[in-house]
Design a protein around this motif. Sequence first.
Motif, mmCIF file in Angstrom:
data_model
loop_
_atom_site.group_PDB
_atom_site.id
_atom_site.type_symbol
_atom_site.label_atom_id
_atom_site.label_comp_id
_atom_site.label_asym_id
_atom_site.label_seq_id
_atom_site.Cartn_x
_atom_site.Cartn_y
_atom_site.Cartn_z
ATOM 1 N N THR A 79 0.783 -1.239 0.000
ATOM 2 C CA THR A 79 0.000 0.000 0.000
ATOM 3 C C THR A 79 0.814 1.288 0.000
ATOM 4 N N TYR A 130 -5.791 5.793 1.608
ATOM 5 C CA TYR A 130 -6.822 4.858 2.052
ATOM 6 C C TYR A 130 -7.172 5.039 3.528
ATOM 7 N N SER A 140 -9.936 0.789 2.524
ATOM 8 C CA SER A 140 -10.867 1.428 1.602
ATOM 9 C C SER A 140 -10.258 2.708 1.042
ATOM 10 N N PRO A 141 -10.168 2.849 -0.290
ATOM 11 C CA PRO A 141 -9.625 4.066 -0.883
ATOM 12 C C PRO A 141 -10.453 5.291 -0.507
ATOM 13 N N SER A 163 -9.364 -1.613 -3.633
ATOM 14 C CA SER A 163 -8.297 -2.452 -3.074
ATOM 15 C C SER A 163 -8.914 -3.688 -2.446
#
Length: 344
Positions: A79, A130, A140-141, A163
């Motif tokens: 990430t 995120y 979660s974006p 994602s």
Amino acid sequence: RYKMRLLLSLSLVVLVMLMSSCSTNENDPIDPGTGGGDPITLPVTATEVYYISLSQKKTVDVVDHYMENSWDISIENLTKISVNGGSTAPGKVYVHMVETDNYSAITAAPDGMYMTDTQKDGPVIGENWYFYDVTTHMVSPLDNVYIIKTDAGEYYKFRVSESVFTTRTDGELKILIDKISAPAAPEFQDPSGRVRTAIFTLSGEKLSYFQLKSGEEVEVSDPENSTEWDFQSDFVTLSMNCGTSGSGLAGAIKDEVTAFEEVLSAPVEGYMVDDTTKSEFAIGDAWYNYDFMTHTLSAHPYSWIVKTAEGKYAKLQFVKTDFSGQSAGVAVVRFMYLESGNQF
């Protein structure tokens, strides 16, 4: 010095022949597609670093991120997103964030402040794209669109739209990449007072001049009377714009004890200057080590405190070297230049 140059040149010929006979990277690039407004799927694992070319809309194979400008952003540890610029790479990639969920509405890069990755604040994008839910452990974006200026001067909009992580070590990202028009009047983060990374040329055929203020190699028509350069490279020997090498106020202090990050101020006095009549240099050949057994040249990890040709202060560290032929190569340096004062 002539013997050193001859010996280094001969050994580099052997090294180039050996290196050309084998692959330097066993990993094939992963091509997530062509995009065109549609999400690009990128499988990711925690053990790989993925380098992405925004213009090509795909990952590219990178052997050494210091030496290659084919990539614009990287994704590591699933990430973390970094850019080719700032304190960790020599490119000049900058980022501006727009809070919006309407990705398609952005057709031109907006004006505003464009930032790059820094040692103090970390990556601009990093893991800020995120939200992590500590209860569900879902990533979660956020509704962020990142406007990215590439090293080539082009502008792209970028967003992680989805994602999915099946385990803690692998998953996939869906990303959006599209080229947009340039902003009318962008601002860029002040380079003074932050760590930057740069590459300069080592050549046995032509002198190269480097300016710390801009962080770039410069063309100099009258080096003896110009203060536009701070040091020059004559293959592996570095001269500074001071003493008998130039008319500037430059000089250097070598610190073999203090780590680069721990150098907090520059002394007012005590800087060594070039005296070519005695073969004495402020930096000279002291920045590298030549191994006569392996015939390789490597950068010393020393910290250098320097004055520029204009009398400003900077600290620098030579990171690595790379040679592509018997009389040509590059050196990577990271540094912090101060437009005013002497406190790092």
